[in-house]
Design a protein around this motif. Structure first.
Motif, mmCIF file in Angstrom:
data_model
loop_
_atom_site.group_PDB
_atom_site.id
_atom_site.type_symbol
_atom_site.label_atom_id
_atom_site.label_comp_id
_atom_site.label_asym_id
_atom_site.label_seq_id
_atom_site.Cartn_x
_atom_site.Cartn_y
_atom_site.Cartn_z
ATOM 1 N N ASN A 104 40.172 16.501 -44.557
ATOM 2 C CA ASN A 104 41.331 17.220 -44.793
ATOM 3 C C ASN A 104 41.298 17.965 -46.190
ATOM 4 O O ASN A 104 42.145 18.729 -46.532
ATOM 5 C CB ASN A 104 42.609 15.928 -44.745
ATOM 6 C CG ASN A 104 42.333 14.807 -45.964
ATOM 7 O OD1 ASN A 104 41.216 14.959 -46.483
ATOM 8 N ND2 ASN A 104 43.148 13.930 -46.085
ATOM 9 N N TRP A 105 40.350 17.568 -46.782
ATOM 10 C CA TRP A 105 40.093 18.460 -48.057
ATOM 11 C C TRP A 105 39.192 19.796 -48.106
ATOM 12 O O TRP A 105 39.409 20.535 -48.820
ATOM 13 C CB TRP A 105 39.812 17.686 -49.110
ATOM 14 C CG TRP A 105 38.598 16.765 -48.986
ATOM 15 C CD1 TRP A 105 38.376 15.534 -48.409
ATOM 16 C CD2 TRP A 105 37.175 17.544 -49.111
ATOM 17 N NE1 TRP A 105 37.202 15.385 -48.149
ATOM 18 C CE2 TRP A 105 36.207 16.475 -48.370
ATOM 19 C CE3 TRP A 105 36.746 18.504 -49.225
ATOM 20 C CZ2 TRP A 105 34.776 16.487 -48.250
ATOM 21 C CZ3 TRP A 105 34.978 18.769 -49.152
ATOM 22 C CH2 TRP A 105 34.315 17.711 -48.844
ATOM 23 N N GLY A 106 38.707 19.685 -46.846
ATOM 24 C CA GLY A 106 37.794 21.141 -46.534
ATOM 25 C C GLY A 106 36.789 20.874 -45.603
ATOM 26 O O GLY A 106 36.571 19.586 -45.136
ATOM 27 N N ASP A 107 35.918 21.782 -45.482
ATOM 28 C CA ASP A 107 34.704 21.743 -44.632
ATOM 29 C C ASP A 107 33.366 21.654 -45.282
ATOM 30 O O ASP A 107 33.343 22.361 -46.478
ATOM 31 C CB ASP A 107 34.797 22.723 -43.691
ATOM 32 C CG ASP A 107 35.803 22.855 -42.741
ATOM 33 O OD1 ASP A 107 36.375 24.149 -42.580
ATOM 34 O OD2 ASP A 107 36.566 21.856 -42.484
ATOM 35 N N SER A 108 32.153 21.250 -44.719
ATOM 36 C CA SER A 108 30.926 21.327 -45.428
ATOM 37 C C SER A 108 30.043 21.835 -44.282
ATOM 38 O O SER A 108 29.985 21.182 -43.224
ATOM 39 C CB SER A 108 30.556 20.139 -46.304
ATOM 40 O OG SER A 108 30.435 19.039 -45.392
ATOM 41 N N PHE A 109 29.009 22.452 -44.506
ATOM 42 C CA PHE A 109 27.909 22.761 -43.867
ATOM 43 C C PHE A 109 26.807 23.104 -44.653
ATOM 44 O O PHE A 109 26.719 23.794 -45.498
ATOM 45 C CB PHE A 109 28.222 24.164 -43.297
ATOM 46 C CG PHE A 109 27.129 24.692 -42.207
ATOM 47 C CD1 PHE A 109 26.354 25.751 -42.443
ATOM 48 C CD2 PHE A 109 27.281 23.991 -41.047
ATOM 49 C CE1 PHE A 109 25.396 26.000 -41.674
ATOM 50 C CE2 PHE A 109 26.073 24.307 -39.920
ATOM 51 C CZ PHE A 109 25.034 25.541 -40.521
#
Length: 92
Positions: A62-67
């Motif tokens: 919910n705070w963002g995405d990571s890849f």
């Protein structure tokens, strides 16, 4: 005065940690791939045998995405010159 500074520092630290402790994870996935080929074309038309290993990780919160991905390219020997065709001979 010192108590006030310590209290303020503790409050700031807890506020910084609290969102991470309650982060909702929507999804996550990891994978490892291995490829091997003996005709990878490199600069200059040379060909070589090589293997590629890829590690990937993706997650959404919910705070963002990571890849994240990491590739490892490993040459399996000395590059070879591609074979040329001699079928284009001049007509008689």
């Amino acid at each position: 005065m010192k108590l006030h500074n310590k209290l303020l520092a503790a409050l700031c630290a807890s506020a910084a940690i609290a969102p991470a402790a309650h982060a909702e994870k929507f999804f996550g996935s990891s994978s490892i791939s291995g490829l091997y080929g003996d005709q990878y074309e490199i600069f200059g038309g040379d060909q070589e045998a090589a293997s590629v290993i890829t590690i990937e990780n993706v997650s959404a919160h919910n705070w963002g995405d990571s890849f994240l991905f990491i590739d490892r390219y490993q040459v399996q020997g000395i590059p070879t010159v591609p074979m040329t065709s001699t079928a284009n001979s001049p007509r008689a």
